[in-house]
Design a protein around this motif. Structure first.
Motif, PDB file in Angstrom:
ATOM      1  N   ILE A 389      30.464 105.858   0.296  1.00  0.00           N
ATOM      2  CA  ILE A 389      31.023 106.347  -0.960  1.00  0.00           C
ATOM      3  C   ILE A 389      31.822 105.246  -1.665  1.00  0.00           C
ATOM      4  CG2 ILE A 389      32.694 107.973  -1.934  1.00  0.00           C
ATOM      5  CD1 ILE A 389      31.799 109.933   0.285  1.00  0.00           C
ATOM      6  N   GLU A 390      32.592 104.486  -0.904  1.00  0.00           N
ATOM      7  CA  GLU A 390      33.385 103.411  -1.512  1.00  0.00           C
ATOM      8  C   GLU A 390      32.503 102.328  -2.136  1.00  0.00           C
ATOM      9  OE1 GLU A 390      35.927 101.971   1.527  1.00  0.00           O
ATOM     10  OE2 GLU A 390      37.168 103.780   1.597  1.00  0.00           O
ATOM     11  N   GLY A 391      31.289 102.187  -1.645  1.00  0.00           N
ATOM     12  CA  GLY A 391      30.396 101.176  -2.185  1.00  0.00           C
ATOM     13  C   GLY A 391      29.413 101.691  -3.210  1.00  0.00           C
ATOM     14  N   ASP A 392      29.489 102.975  -3.564  1.00  0.00           N
ATOM     15  CA  ASP A 392      28.519 103.565  -4.493  1.00  0.00           C
ATOM     16  C   ASP A 392      29.269 104.310  -5.602  1.00  0.00           C
ATOM     17  OD1 ASP A 392      26.495 105.320  -5.693  1.00  0.00           O
ATOM     18  OD2 ASP A 392      25.231 104.739  -4.000  1.00  0.00           O
ATOM     19  N   LEU A 393      29.272 103.733  -6.808  1.00  0.00           N
ATOM     20  CA  LEU A 393      29.991 104.346  -7.926  1.00  0.00           C
ATOM     21  C   LEU A 393      29.372 105.665  -8.357  1.00  0.00           C
ATOM     22  CD1 LEU A 393      30.720 101.150 -10.043  1.00  0.00           C
ATOM     23  CD2 LEU A 393      32.358 102.500  -8.721  1.00  0.00           C
ATOM     24  N   LEU A 394      28.054 105.809  -8.182  1.00  0.00           N
ATOM     25  CA  LEU A 394      27.423 107.082  -8.525  1.00  0.00           C
ATOM     26  C   LEU A 394      27.929 108.191  -7.610  1.00  0.00           C
ATOM     27  CD1 LEU A 394      25.360 108.744 -10.127  1.00  0.00           C
ATOM     28  CD2 LEU A 394      23.621 108.042  -8.455  1.00  0.00           C
ATOM     29  N   ALA A 395      28.026 107.916  -6.313  1.00  0.00           N
ATOM     30  CA  ALA A 395      28.536 108.919  -5.379  1.00  0.00           C
ATOM     31  C   ALA A 395      29.965 109.301  -5.727  1.00  0.00           C
ATOM     32  CB  ALA A 395      28.461 108.387  -3.946  1.00  0.00           C
ATOM     33  N   GLN A 396      30.792 108.337  -6.093  1.00  0.00           N
ATOM     34  CA  GLN A 396      32.170 108.621  -6.475  1.00  0.00           C
ATOM     35  C   GLN A 396      32.217 109.513  -7.715  1.00  0.00           C
ATOM     36  OE1 GLN A 396      34.379 104.922  -6.846  1.00  0.00           O
ATOM     37  NE2 GLN A 396      33.338 104.061  -5.055  1.00  0.00           N
ATOM     38  N   THR A 397      31.325 109.251  -8.666  1.00  0.00           N
ATOM     39  CA  THR A 397      31.308 110.050  -9.900  1.00  0.00           C
ATOM     40  C   THR A 397      30.840 111.465  -9.621  1.00  0.00           C
ATOM     41  OG1 THR A 397      30.787 108.013 -11.119  1.00  0.00           O
ATOM     42  CG2 THR A 397      30.473 110.097 -12.264  1.00  0.00           C
ATOM     43  N   VAL A 398      29.837 111.635  -8.750  1.00  0.00           N
ATOM     44  CA  VAL A 398      29.369 112.974  -8.388  1.00  0.00           C
ATOM     45  C   VAL A 398      30.496 113.770  -7.740  1.00  0.00           C
ATOM     46  CG1 VAL A 398      27.811 114.258  -6.881  1.00  0.00           C
ATOM     47  CG2 VAL A 398      26.945 112.324  -8.181  1.00  0.00           C
ATOM     48  N   LEU A 399      31.230 113.150  -6.823  1.00  0.00           N
ATOM     49  CA  LEU A 399      32.327 113.858  -6.169  1.00  0.00           C
ATOM     50  C   LEU A 399      33.441 114.176  -7.159  1.00  0.00           C
ATOM     51  CD1 LEU A 399      32.546 111.871  -2.800  1.00  0.00           C
ATOM     52  CD2 LEU A 399      31.578 114.136  -3.173  1.00  0.00           C
ATOM     53  N   GLN A 400      33.667 113.286  -8.122  1.00  0.00           N
ATOM     54  CA  GLN A 400      34.668 113.552  -9.150  1.00  0.00           C
ATOM     55  C   GLN A 400      34.277 114.765  -9.982  1.00  0.00           C
ATOM     56  OE1 GLN A 400      35.368 110.199 -11.728  1.00  0.00           O
ATOM     57  NE2 GLN A 400      36.773 111.332 -13.080  1.00  0.00           N
ATOM     58  N   LEU A 434      28.763 100.486 -18.197  1.00  0.00           N
ATOM     59  CA  LEU A 434      28.146 100.991 -16.970  1.00  0.00           C
ATOM     60  C   LEU A 434      27.923  99.848 -15.991  1.00  0.00           C
ATOM     61  CD1 LEU A 434      25.489 103.422 -18.494  1.00  0.00           C
ATOM     62  CD2 LEU A 434      27.617 104.040 -17.321  1.00  0.00           C
ATOM     63  N   PRO A 435      28.086 100.115 -14.703  1.00  0.00           N
ATOM     64  CA  PRO A 435      27.907  99.049 -13.715  1.00  0.00           C
ATOM     65  C   PRO A 435      26.432  98.719 -13.512  1.00  0.00           C
ATOM     66  CG  PRO A 435      28.290 101.130 -12.602  1.00  0.00           C
ATOM     67  CD  PRO A 435      28.453 101.392 -14.076  1.00  0.00           C
ATOM     68  N   LYS A 436      26.185  97.566 -12.935  1.00  0.00           N
ATOM     69  CA  LYS A 436      24.817  97.171 -12.610  1.00  0.00           C
ATOM     70  C   LYS A 436      24.240  98.142 -11.579  1.00  0.00           C
ATOM     71  CE  LYS A 436      22.098  93.290 -10.857  1.00  0.00           C
ATOM     72  NZ  LYS A 436      22.152  91.891 -10.317  1.00  0.00           N
ATOM     73  N   GLY A 437      23.018  98.572 -11.821  1.00  0.00           N
ATOM     74  CA  GLY A 437      22.373  99.504 -10.905  1.00  0.00           C
ATOM     75  C   GLY A 437      22.572 100.960 -11.245  1.00  0.00           C
ATOM     76  N   TRP A 438      23.295 101.250 -12.307  1.00  0.00           N
ATOM     77  CA  TRP A 438      23.487 102.649 -12.708  1.00  0.00           C
ATOM     78  C   TRP A 438      22.133 103.225 -13.138  1.00  0.00           C
ATOM     79  CZ3 TRP A 438      27.685 105.755 -12.232  1.00  0.00           C
ATOM     80  CH2 TRP A 438      27.655 106.983 -12.921  1.00  0.00           C
ATOM     81  N   PRO A 439      21.820 104.482 -12.769  1.00  0.00           N
ATOM     82  CA  PRO A 439      20.517 105.060 -13.140  1.00  0.00           C
ATOM     83  C   PRO A 439      20.283 105.020 -14.642  1.00  0.00           C
ATOM     84  CG  PRO A 439      21.659 106.462 -11.565  1.00  0.00           C
ATOM     85  CD  PRO A 439      22.635 105.408 -11.971  1.00  0.00           C
ATOM     86  N   THR A 440      19.060 104.673 -15.019  1.00  0.00           N
ATOM     87  CA  THR A 440      18.718 104.575 -16.439  1.00  0.00           C
ATOM     88  C   THR A 440      17.860 105.736 -16.918  1.00  0.00           C
ATOM     89  OG1 THR A 440      16.834 103.183 -15.834  1.00  0.00           O
ATOM     90  CG2 THR A 440      18.881 102.065 -16.458  1.00  0.00           C
ATOM     91  N   THR A 441      17.277 106.492 -16.004  1.00  0.00           N
ATOM     92  CA  THR A 441      16.463 107.654 -16.369  1.00  0.00           C
ATOM     93  C   THR A 441      16.776 108.800 -15.422  1.00  0.00           C
ATOM     94  OG1 THR A 441      14.600 107.127 -14.895  1.00  0.00           O
ATOM     95  CG2 THR A 441      14.581 106.117 -17.098  1.00  0.00           C
ATOM     96  N   GLY A 442      16.363 109.991 -15.820  1.00  0.00           N
ATOM     97  CA  GLY A 442      16.570 111.158 -14.968  1.00  0.00           C
ATOM     98  C   GLY A 442      15.841 111.042 -13.642  1.00  0.00           C
ATOM     99  N   LYS A 443      14.657 110.436 -13.648  1.00  0.00           N
ATOM    100  CA  LYS A 443      13.901 110.267 -12.407  1.00  0.00           C
ATOM    101  C   LYS A 443      14.638 109.337 -11.443  1.00  0.00           C
ATOM    102  CE  LYS A 443      10.191 110.354  -9.716  1.00  0.00           C
ATOM    103  NZ  LYS A 443      10.616 109.390  -8.682  1.00  0.00           N
ATOM    104  N   VAL A 444      15.174 108.247 -11.950  1.00  0.00           N
ATOM    105  CA  VAL A 444      15.925 107.320 -11.090  1.00  0.00           C
ATOM    106  C   VAL A 444      17.154 108.020 -10.522  1.00  0.00           C
ATOM    107  CG1 VAL A 444      17.213 105.155 -11.031  1.00  0.00           C
ATOM    108  CG2 VAL A 444      15.080 105.312 -12.333  1.00  0.00           C
ATOM    109  N   LEU A 445      17.840 108.809 -11.351  1.00  0.00           N
ATOM    110  CA  LEU A 445      19.003 109.547 -10.878  1.00  0.00           C
ATOM    111  C   LEU A 445      18.607 110.518  -9.765  1.00  0.00           C
ATOM    112  CD1 LEU A 445      21.990 110.443 -11.156  1.00  0.00           C
ATOM    113  CD2 LEU A 445      21.181 112.163 -12.789  1.00  0.00           C
TER     114      LEU A 445
END
Length: 491
Positions: A389-400, A434-445
């Protein structure tokens, strides 16, 4: 004229080979040869430096006074023997560890006389296995182990822990559980990751653990640059140890997941147009390093972090390894005693952990010794989830976002709608980039969330997907907190 002079050379070789060797095939069609009464098998087509069957056949013919034969006669004889062996029953070959009859397992000591350790429900003993029960395959990575000591009263485990620099008692019991798991041919075990500050003896500790199973010639190696070389090294031995990892590429991470839980690789056979051969592998894996950066969630479920601390007293390499070689028979004997005791213990299998077989082994170890291995394993997985979680900003945002939901509530949207929602939450009112690697489409997310599912579930957020008449959707559910007694049991 003698009978040998009347018979062609290939017939003399064939008759001698069938009288002194047993030939069989494996499921992939490879033909192996075993000297009568000896468990070590060699592929008849091998030209390896560990000794090919062709070489031992030539030596046997010469020493028994049958003569020296040219390459053509040997080739013709081996071609016939291989064809005949393809009609025989299929039997597997094993490296280092193998299942046996009546629930027993075998450990290859790597000795020339074939003596091995048979671990059975009531204990263990040293014997030469029946070749039809166990066929050993040896390579250059198969080192020789000493004969284990009997009646050690557990002294070897204490001696080993005294040499290693494990930071806590919980780390020690996890290392013991992993070693016991390495002696089981059918139990996938998580990969220990020896970590700690510089000078903590991570490489030395890794070598000590590996050499209990692989002998004094066992060693650490640098991670191969590509997956194919890694699989080749893994398939040739039992325990694979990678030293000083500082970065984990997605390809290497995926390969390690396959090594731990098992996979198969198919490659084109040499000198053919359409034939292939299969390489199946599932091996114990060990790694050392200070930090490997961001850990992917699927690998985190297959890791076993073992933290070391800097020793207060330094010793020379020669002194340390001389003592280790002296105590290795006692260490191995104590480990075998404990393995037999643990396998005889009864315990329930935890159903909430990815590596259920190893979790069950930890529960058996607790039942046999009271060490608390299962609780330590759960705590280590919890720490790894924090690292993910500490290394994944998407996971942090989902938990937020999940924190805005009531316990037990769920929210359903399309993947594109979720992307917009999470992106707005991350950028905030100040519209930070947005950070590098942030999902760009719904499929990637959607794909990223599927990979994060176990990590998020461990934090009480369930991600599910489905389809309605309107289309596909993603659903986020904030789980109810477990009862207090379950929280105490798990954490």
């Amino acid at each position: 004229m003698s009978e040998d002079e009347k018979n062609p050379a290939r017939e003399i070789i064939t008759d001698y080979a069938q009288a002194h060797f047993r030939y069989f095939r494996t499921a992939d069609g490879t033909v192996y040869a075993q000297r009568n009464g000896h468990p070590v098998a060699r592929p008849i087509r091998s030209q390896g430096t560990t000794g090919s069957h062709r070489q031992e056949l030539m030596v046997g013919l010469f020493r028994d006074g049958r003569g020296v034969f040219n390459g053509t006669a040997l080739k013709e004889a081996l071609d016939l023997i291989e064809a005949l062996a393809l009609t025989e029953d299929v039997q597997p070959v094993h490296i280092r560890v193998a299942p046996g009859y009546d629930g027993a397992t075998w450990l290859d000591l790597g000795r020339a006389d074939g003596q091995s350790v048979r671990i059975h429900p009531t204990g263990w003993d040293i014997a030469v296995p029946d070749p039809r029960e166990v066929s050993w395959r040896r390579t250059q990575l198969t080192g020789e182990l000493p004969l284990p000591a009997k009646d050690t009263n557990g002294k070897g485990i204490d001696l080993l822990m005294r040499l290693c620099n494990f930071a806590t008692a919980e780390t020690e019991c996890l290392a013991i559980a992993w070693l016991i798991g390495c002696l089981g041919p059918s139990v996938p075990v998580p990969a220990p990751f020896l970590t700690g500050p510089q000078g903590a003896g991570k490489s030395t500790g890794g070598r000590m653990l590996v050499r209990i199973i692989e002998g004094m010639s066992g060693d650490l190696r640098r991670a191969p640059k590509d997956e194919e070389n890694l699989i080749t090294a893994v398939a040739a031995g039992w325990v694979t140890a990678l030293d000083n990892l500082s970065h984990m590429t997605p390809e290497l991470s995926d390969a390690m997941c396959c090594i731990v839980t098992g996979a198969e690789n198919v490659k084109r056979a040499l000198f053919t147009d359409g034939d292939v051969f299969r390489v199946g592998y599932r091996r114990p894996l060990l790694m050392t390093g200070i930090d490997v950066g961001v850990i992917r969630p699927d690998l985190a479920e297959r890791l076993l972090p073992l933290r070391l601390e800097r020793p207060r007293v330094r010793r020379t390499e020669d002194e340390l390894w001389t003592e280790y070689a002296e105590i290795l028979p006692v260490v191995l004997g104590s480990l075998l005693d404990l393995t037999a005791k643990v396998r005889a213990a009864e315990a329930e299998t935890p159903t909430d952990l990815r590596m259920a077989d190893f979790a069950h082994l930890c529960a058996q170890l607790d039942a046999a010794t009271g060490l608390g291995a299962l609780a330590a394993y759960r705590a280590s997985l919890d720490d790894l989830n924090d690292d993910v979680i500490e290394g994944d900003l998407l996971a942090q945002t989902v938990l937020q976002h999940a924190d805005t939901l009531e316990p037990g509530a769920d929210q359903r949207m399309t993947s594109t709608e979720w992307l917009h929602c999470l992106t707005r939450l991350y950028t905030g009112e100040d519209y930070r980039p947005l950070p590098k690697g942030w999902p760009t489409t719904g499929k990637v997310l959607s794909d990223r969330l599927k990979r994060l599912q176990p990590t998020l579930a461990a934090r009480g957020v369930l991600i599910d997907s489905g389809r309605t008449k309107e289309g596909r959707y993603l659903e986020m559910t904030r789980l109810l907190p477990p009862p207090q007694h379950e929280q105490e049991r798990v954490f």
